[in-house]
Design a protein around this motif. Structure first.
Motif, PDB file in Angstrom:
ATOM      1  N   LYS A 149       8.736   6.494   2.194  1.00  0.00           N
ATOM      2  CA  LYS A 149       9.997   6.349   2.931  1.00  0.00           C
ATOM      3  C   LYS A 149       9.972   7.092   4.265  1.00  0.00           C
ATOM      4  CE  LYS A 149      13.929   6.580   0.800  1.00  0.00           C
ATOM      5  NZ  LYS A 149      15.044   7.070  -0.046  1.00  0.00           N
ATOM      6  N   LYS A 150       9.261   8.223   4.319  1.00  0.00           N
ATOM      7  CA  LYS A 150       9.257   9.040   5.534  1.00  0.00           C
ATOM      8  C   LYS A 150       8.454   8.425   6.676  1.00  0.00           C
ATOM      9  CE  LYS A 150       5.576  11.976   3.611  1.00  0.00           C
ATOM     10  NZ  LYS A 150       5.243  13.348   3.153  1.00  0.00           N
ATOM     11  N   PHE A 151       7.575   7.466   6.368  1.00  0.00           N
ATOM     12  CA  PHE A 151       6.829   6.818   7.453  1.00  0.00           C
ATOM     13  C   PHE A 151       6.902   5.291   7.361  1.00  0.00           C
ATOM     14  CE2 PHE A 151       3.689   8.234   4.197  1.00  0.00           C
ATOM     15  CZ  PHE A 151       3.240   7.007   3.743  1.00  0.00           C
ATOM     16  N   TRP A 152       7.940   4.798   6.702  1.00  0.00           N
ATOM     17  CA  TRP A 152       8.093   3.351   6.546  1.00  0.00           C
ATOM     18  C   TRP A 152       8.389   2.695   7.894  1.00  0.00           C
ATOM     19  CZ3 TRP A 152       6.637   0.713   2.465  1.00  0.00           C
ATOM     20  CH2 TRP A 152       7.012  -0.622   2.346  1.00  0.00           C
ATOM     21  N   PRO A 153       7.719   1.592   8.241  1.00  0.00           N
ATOM     22  CA  PRO A 153       7.919   0.937   9.543  1.00  0.00           C
ATOM     23  C   PRO A 153       9.350   0.420   9.716  1.00  0.00           C
ATOM     24  CG  PRO A 153       5.934   0.123   8.458  1.00  0.00           C
ATOM     25  CD  PRO A 153       6.683   0.915   7.438  1.00  0.00           C
ATOM     26  N   THR A 154       9.870   0.541  10.911  1.00  0.00           N
ATOM     27  CA  THR A 154      11.218   0.040  11.205  1.00  0.00           C
ATOM     28  C   THR A 154      11.102  -1.349  11.826  1.00  0.00           C
ATOM     29  OG1 THR A 154      11.142   1.193  13.332  1.00  0.00           O
ATOM     30  CG2 THR A 154      12.231   2.320  11.502  1.00  0.00           C
TER      31      THR A 154
ATOM     32  N   VAL B 113      -5.340  -8.000  -1.391  1.00  0.00           N
ATOM     33  CA  VAL B 113      -5.659  -8.102   0.035  1.00  0.00           C
ATOM     34  C   VAL B 113      -6.016  -6.741   0.612  1.00  0.00           C
ATOM     35  CG1 VAL B 113      -3.996  -9.998   0.203  1.00  0.00           C
ATOM     36  CG2 VAL B 113      -3.300  -7.701   0.883  1.00  0.00           C
ATOM     37  N   TYR B 114      -6.742  -6.782   1.734  1.00  0.00           N
ATOM     38  CA  TYR B 114      -6.982  -5.530   2.457  1.00  0.00           C
ATOM     39  C   TYR B 114      -7.353  -5.801   3.901  1.00  0.00           C
ATOM     40  CZ  TYR B 114      -7.613  -0.589   3.028  1.00  0.00           C
ATOM     41  OH  TYR B 114      -7.443   0.715   3.431  1.00  0.00           O
ATOM     42  N   LYS B 115      -6.589  -5.169   4.792  1.00  0.00           N
ATOM     43  CA  LYS B 115      -6.883  -5.188   6.219  1.00  0.00           C
ATOM     44  C   LYS B 115      -7.151  -3.749   6.638  1.00  0.00           C
ATOM     45  CE  LYS B 115      -4.339  -7.690   9.031  1.00  0.00           C
ATOM     46  NZ  LYS B 115      -5.243  -8.751   9.538  1.00  0.00           N
ATOM     47  N   ALA B 116      -8.313  -3.518   7.228  1.00  0.00           N
ATOM     48  CA  ALA B 116      -8.689  -2.162   7.623  1.00  0.00           C
ATOM     49  C   ALA B 116      -9.110  -2.143   9.084  1.00  0.00           C
ATOM     50  CB  ALA B 116      -9.839  -1.663   6.747  1.00  0.00           C
ATOM     51  N   ASN B 117      -9.232  -0.952   9.629  1.00  0.00           N
ATOM     52  CA  ASN B 117      -9.802  -0.795  10.959  1.00  0.00           C
ATOM     53  C   ASN B 117     -11.212  -1.375  10.931  1.00  0.00           C
ATOM     54  OD1 ASN B 117     -11.720   0.914  12.772  1.00  0.00           O
ATOM     55  ND2 ASN B 117      -9.688   1.199  13.667  1.00  0.00           N
TER      56      ASN B 117
ATOM     57  N   GLY C 219       0.813  -1.208   0.000  1.00  0.00           N
ATOM     58  CA  GLY C 219       0.000   0.000   0.000  1.00  0.00           C
ATOM     59  C   GLY C 219       0.844   1.254   0.000  1.00  0.00           C
ATOM     60  N   SER C 220       0.172   2.391   0.005  1.00  0.00           N
ATOM     61  CA  SER C 220       0.880   3.672  -0.032  1.00  0.00           C
ATOM     62  C   SER C 220       0.534   4.570   1.151  1.00  0.00           C
ATOM     63  CB  SER C 220       0.548   4.411  -1.337  1.00  0.00           C
ATOM     64  OG  SER C 220      -0.854   4.622  -1.449  1.00  0.00           O
ATOM     65  N   ARG C 221      -0.400   4.128   1.982  1.00  0.00           N
ATOM     66  CA  ARG C 221      -0.772   4.903   3.168  1.00  0.00           C
ATOM     67  C   ARG C 221      -0.162   4.273   4.417  1.00  0.00           C
ATOM     68  NH1 ARG C 221      -5.338   4.553  -0.042  1.00  0.00           N
ATOM     69  NH2 ARG C 221      -6.186   6.547  -0.786  1.00  0.00           N
ATOM     70  N   LYS C 222       0.106   5.104   5.413  1.00  0.00           N
ATOM     71  CA  LYS C 222       0.809   4.653   6.611  1.00  0.00           C
ATOM     72  C   LYS C 222       0.127   3.469   7.281  1.00  0.00           C
ATOM     73  CE  LYS C 222       2.774   6.384  10.939  1.00  0.00           C
ATOM     74  NZ  LYS C 222       2.975   7.587  11.799  1.00  0.00           N
ATOM     75  N   GLN C 223      -1.187   3.553   7.492  1.00  0.00           N
ATOM     76  CA  GLN C 223      -1.895   2.489   8.190  1.00  0.00           C
ATOM     77  C   GLN C 223      -2.001   1.220   7.341  1.00  0.00           C
ATOM     78  OE1 GLN C 223      -2.658   2.479  11.417  1.00  0.00           O
ATOM     79  NE2 GLN C 223      -1.632   4.468  11.437  1.00  0.00           N
ATOM     80  N   GLU C 224      -2.141   1.382   6.031  1.00  0.00           N
ATOM     81  CA  GLU C 224      -2.167   0.212   5.142  1.00  0.00           C
ATOM     82  C   GLU C 224      -0.867  -0.568   5.267  1.00  0.00           C
ATOM     83  OE1 GLU C 224      -4.879   1.740   1.333  1.00  0.00           O
ATOM     84  OE2 GLU C 224      -2.689   1.875   1.271  1.00  0.00           O
TER      85      GLU C 224
END
Length: 202
Positions: free
Chosen positions: A62-67, A112-116, A28-33
């Motif tokens: 890249k600025k919010f990619w999970p570590t 696939v998709y996982k959402a709130n 995905g391209s959004r932080k939560q996705e």
């Protein structure tokens, strides 16, 4: 309103991902996705240490990619889907425009998709659709397997991936998709529609 074509169909005219070297992961391209999909994708990759995987991420992420720890058999590619998907044999794709791009490059995929969970329940109250991936919505049939919420597991994605690879899956429905989108230039078609509209009111 008249349908004037889809820019992606024109962009990918006569293009196809070539070769057979890796499995693509598009979280995905959004932080939560990304936060929800990436751990599942990494666990999927860990099930197959002998297979090469490539995460394709837009530069903006890249600025919010999970570590989080990246499996040894996973490469992270920053760039466009068009360039990153070359030589892919299968893709696990987060629902969105990416699923259409993968389809137009004729790469087999599972969407696939996982959402709130609360947001998803609210959305279902207002949006009544059979499918959530763009290719299936456009074709109005389940041409591509979709996994939603708890169905999105490393094991389930793995099963679909291995089945596709072993069967050397073809993607005949993608030709139907391209036809449905109409690969005629959207810009040209829009211009023609505007000319016709203006002419009809003169």
């Amino acid at each position: 309103m008249t349908y004037v074509g889809n820019p992606l169909a024109y962009k990918y005219r006569d293009k196809v991902a070539t070769g057979a070297e890796f499995v693509a992961l598009l979280p995905g391209s959004r932080k939560q996705e990304i936060k929800r999909h990436l751990p599942v994708f990494y666990d999927f990759a860990r099930l197959h240490p002998a297979i090469k995987f490539k995460v394709i991420r837009p530069a903006i992420t890249k600025k919010f990619w999970p570590t989080i720890k990246v499996p040894e058999n996973v490469e992270i590619y920053t760039g466009t889907i068009e360039e990153g998907l070359n030589e892919a044999i299968f893709a696990a794709t987060c629902s969105g425009t990416a699923s259409l791009e993968v389809a137009l490059l004729k790469v087999p995929q599972v969407v696939v998709y996982k959402a709130n969970s609360i947001s998803l329940r609210v959305a279902k109250l207002f949006v009544k659709v059979k499918y959530f991936s763009l290719p299936n919505l456009i074709l109005n049939r389940p041409a591509i397997i979709e996994l939603l919420q708890d169905e999105v597991t490393p094991k389930r994605i793995s099963t679909l991936c291995i089945e596709s690879i072993k069967a050397a899956s073809t993607v005949p429905y993608y030709e139907e998709l391209v036809s449905a989108l109409d690969d005629y230039s959207p810009g040209d078609r829009t211009a023609e529609e505007l000319i016709d509209l203006v002419s009809s009111h003169q």
